[in-house]
Structure formats: C-alpha cells, structure tokens
Design a protein around this motif. Structure first.
Motif, PDB file in Angstrom:
ATOM      1  N   TYR A   1       0.820  -1.221   0.000  1.00  8.31           N
ATOM      2  CA  TYR A   1       0.000   0.000   0.000  1.00  8.31           C
ATOM      3  C   TYR A   1       0.852   1.269   0.000  1.00  8.31           C
ATOM      4  O   TYR A   1       0.875   2.007  -0.973  1.00  8.31           O
TER       5      TYR A   1
ATOM      6  N   SER B   1       0.266  -4.807   3.754  1.00  8.69           N
ATOM      7  CA  SER B   1       0.881  -3.536   4.129  1.00  8.69           C
ATOM      8  C   SER B   1       1.282  -3.514   5.601  1.00  8.69           C
ATOM      9  O   SER B   1       0.674  -4.182   6.439  1.00  8.69           O
TER      10      SER B   1
ATOM     11  N   SER C   1       0.868  -0.837   7.196  1.00  9.59           N
ATOM     12  CA  SER C   1      -0.079   0.115   7.769  1.00  9.59           C
ATOM     13  C   SER C   1      -1.008  -0.569   8.769  1.00  9.59           C
ATOM     14  O   SER C   1      -1.111  -1.796   8.820  1.00  9.59           O
TER      15      SER C   1
ATOM     16  N   ASP D   1      -4.520  -1.674  10.713  1.00 10.21           N
ATOM     17  CA  ASP D   1      -5.884  -2.054  10.352  1.00 10.21           C
ATOM     18  C   ASP D   1      -6.897  -1.001  10.771  1.00 10.21           C
ATOM     19  O   ASP D   1      -7.990  -0.930  10.208  1.00 10.21           O
TER      20      ASP D   1
ATOM     21  N   LEU E   1      -6.605   1.282   7.511  1.00 17.68           N
ATOM     22  CA  LEU E   1      -6.342   0.804   6.157  1.00 17.68           C
ATOM     23  C   LEU E   1      -7.606   0.287   5.465  1.00 17.68           C
ATOM     24  O   LEU E   1      -7.787   0.485   4.260  1.00 17.68           O
TER      25      LEU E   1
ATOM     26  N   CYS F   1      -2.321  -6.810   7.196  1.00 18.75           N
ATOM     27  CA  CYS F   1      -1.688  -5.589   7.689  1.00 18.75           C
ATOM     28  C   CYS F   1      -1.348  -5.727   9.165  1.00 18.75           C
ATOM     29  O   CYS F   1      -1.538  -6.784   9.767  1.00 18.75           O
TER      30      CYS F   1
ATOM     31  N   CYS G   1       3.752  -5.917  10.289  1.00 18.72           N
ATOM     32  CA  CYS G   1       3.591  -6.532   8.963  1.00 18.72           C
ATOM     33  C   CYS G   1       4.467  -5.833   7.923  1.00 18.72           C
ATOM     34  O   CYS G   1       3.972  -5.183   6.993  1.00 18.72           O
TER      35      CYS G   1
ATOM     36  N   LYS H   1       5.939  -9.597   6.758  1.00 17.30           N
ATOM     37  CA  LYS H   1       4.929  -9.513   5.704  1.00 17.30           C
ATOM     38  C   LYS H   1       5.028 -10.716   4.772  1.00 17.30           C
ATOM     39  O   LYS H   1       4.013 -11.301   4.381  1.00 17.30           O
TER      40      LYS H   1
END
Length: 256
Positions: free
Chosen positions: A66, A172, A174, A176, A179, A193, A212, A217
């Motif tokens: 992302y 990502s 980022s 949750d 996102l 995420c 993540c 990830k």
C-alpha cells in the motif's frame, strides 16, 4: 498491446531466481548502479499502463503493497499526526529514539532493539494510540482519506487484475484501524496488515501479530497463499527494498 521499446522487456536474475520483469526499466545510478522503475516511469513516458494480456483468468493472485506503492506516501506518519498532533508526535519520536539509543548502549545485542524501525513504531503506538476510544480516531481517518494520493498506474493495475477476475490482496505495514477505510474503493478480497489490539472499546497500542513489514509480511503472505491457494499464477507489487522479501513468495514481481 502498445508497442513498447524492447528495452522495457527484460529477463533478470533477482533473489537468485530467474524472473520475468515485464514492462520494467533499469536505470543506471552513480550510487547503487541500478534502480528499477515500474508503472510510474511508464506512466510519465508513455502516458498509459500496459495491460496484462498473458495473465490467466483463473486462480491468479495479485498482492499489492500500500504505502509508496498504491499511494505515494506513508499513511502511518500522517495518521499519527492527525491523531496526536505535531507536538505530541515529535515528543513521542524523541523519547522513543532516546530509549532505543540507551538500550543499544547498554546491550546492542538486545533482540527487542534489533529492528529499530519496529521498535520505534511500537513505542509510538503505545504512547500515541493506547487508551484511546476506538470511535475517537474517526476524524483522523477521514483526514487521512483526504490526504492520500493514489499512485495512478498502480491503482490502474489493481483494476486491470480485478477486470480479469484475479484474486487481489493488499499487504501492508499500515494499521488495520485505518487501512480498511482507505482501501474500500479498491477491489480486493483481503487485507493483510498490522493489527492493533482492542480491549473494552479502547486501543491497547500493541501490534497483535507483529509488524507486517519486510520478512514478517512475507511470512503472512505465504500463510495466506497456503490457506487460500493453490494459485496457478501470482503477481506481487511493492517498493524497494522493503518489499523484497514479500516479492520472493510470488512468481512475477514488479518493483515500484
């Protein structure tokens, strides 16, 4: 398909695996010798995005990072700014960095400080997000939606995959907590995420399944493929160098 120059179709050895980097450019750089540009470069040069005519219509996975891939910036820092304000964010960064430096001085082999980025991220989340009521962050998330800018070639790539019925996943670092809202206008089957704990309607500030990013990830994407596959083909889109591990678990890789 547009008639792109031959130099845009390359055969490269990446991660010790032969990979077909279709529609990528390689540009010499004085410092690193090589930078790989994907659709953003093509967008500027040809004002169009290549279509994936050779993708299979069934059982094809497409994984998109992302931040700095689907959007042009990093949503986490803007989110923390909108949640806590500039002064509080700057103070939290200073305190967390001071703590990391002190712990590194005491024991540089401390496993909790081996990944400075994750250490700082965890410290900021505890200081700025812990204890907040879940509904309190709604205004910050709306500001974040207004702030984000799509990387249009990558956004178009998502739409191209979706038009062919491919299985789209956003992966990502980022959070949750925002996102899902930011990505709701994009077609996708799942979001992988960084998940933040919630107890009694308040954020704990703790990352429930780890940060993540990078190798973590890659592990989560691999687990997803195992649980929802097998897939006949797979594509990955991410930025260099952070998404290199994640790209290693798919067959076709595009660096942005």
């Amino acid at each position: 398909m547009p008639n792109y120059p031959q130099k845009l179709v390359l055969q490269c050895n990446f991660l010790s695996v032969p990979v077909d980097f279709s529609f990528l450019m390689v540009k010499k750089d004085q410092r690193e010798r090589r930078e790989i540009f994907a659709f953003a470069t093509l967008r500027k040069k040809f004002h169009s995005v290549p279509t994936f005519l050779h993708m299979q219509n069934q059982s094809t996975l497409a994984v998109f990072d992302y931040d700095h891939t689907l959007i042009t910036g990093d949503a986490l820092w803007s989110f923390l700014f909108y949640v806590a304000g500039g002064v509080n964010l700057a103070w939290a960064v200073a305190v967390t960095m001071a703590q990391w430096i002190w712990r590194y001085t005491v024991n540089k082999h401390d496993p909790e400080i081996s990944d400075m980025r994750t250490f700082v991220k965890a410290g900021l989340l505890r200081r700025l997000l812990a204890g907040k009521i879940v509904t309190e962050i709604a205004p910050a998330v709306e500001k974040l939606r207004a702030w984000q800018q799509w990387n249009e070639p990558m956004r178009q790539a998502v739409l191209d995959h979706a038009a062919q019925g491919h299985h789209i996943v956003i992966a990502s670092g980022s959070l949750d907590v925002y996102l899902h809202t930011l990505a709701k206008d994009l077609p996708h089957e799942a979001i992988i995420c960084t998940e933040i704990g919630i107890v009694d309607g308040r954020f704990t500030g703790e990352m429930m399944s780890g940060n993540c990013v990078r190798q973590r990830k890659a592990e989560l994407v691999r687990d997803y493929i195992t649980a929802h596959g097998p897939f006949a083909d797979s594509w990955g889109y991410g930025n260099f160098p952070h998404d290199v591990p994640m790209l290693g678990v798919v067959r076709k890789r595009v660096l942005v």
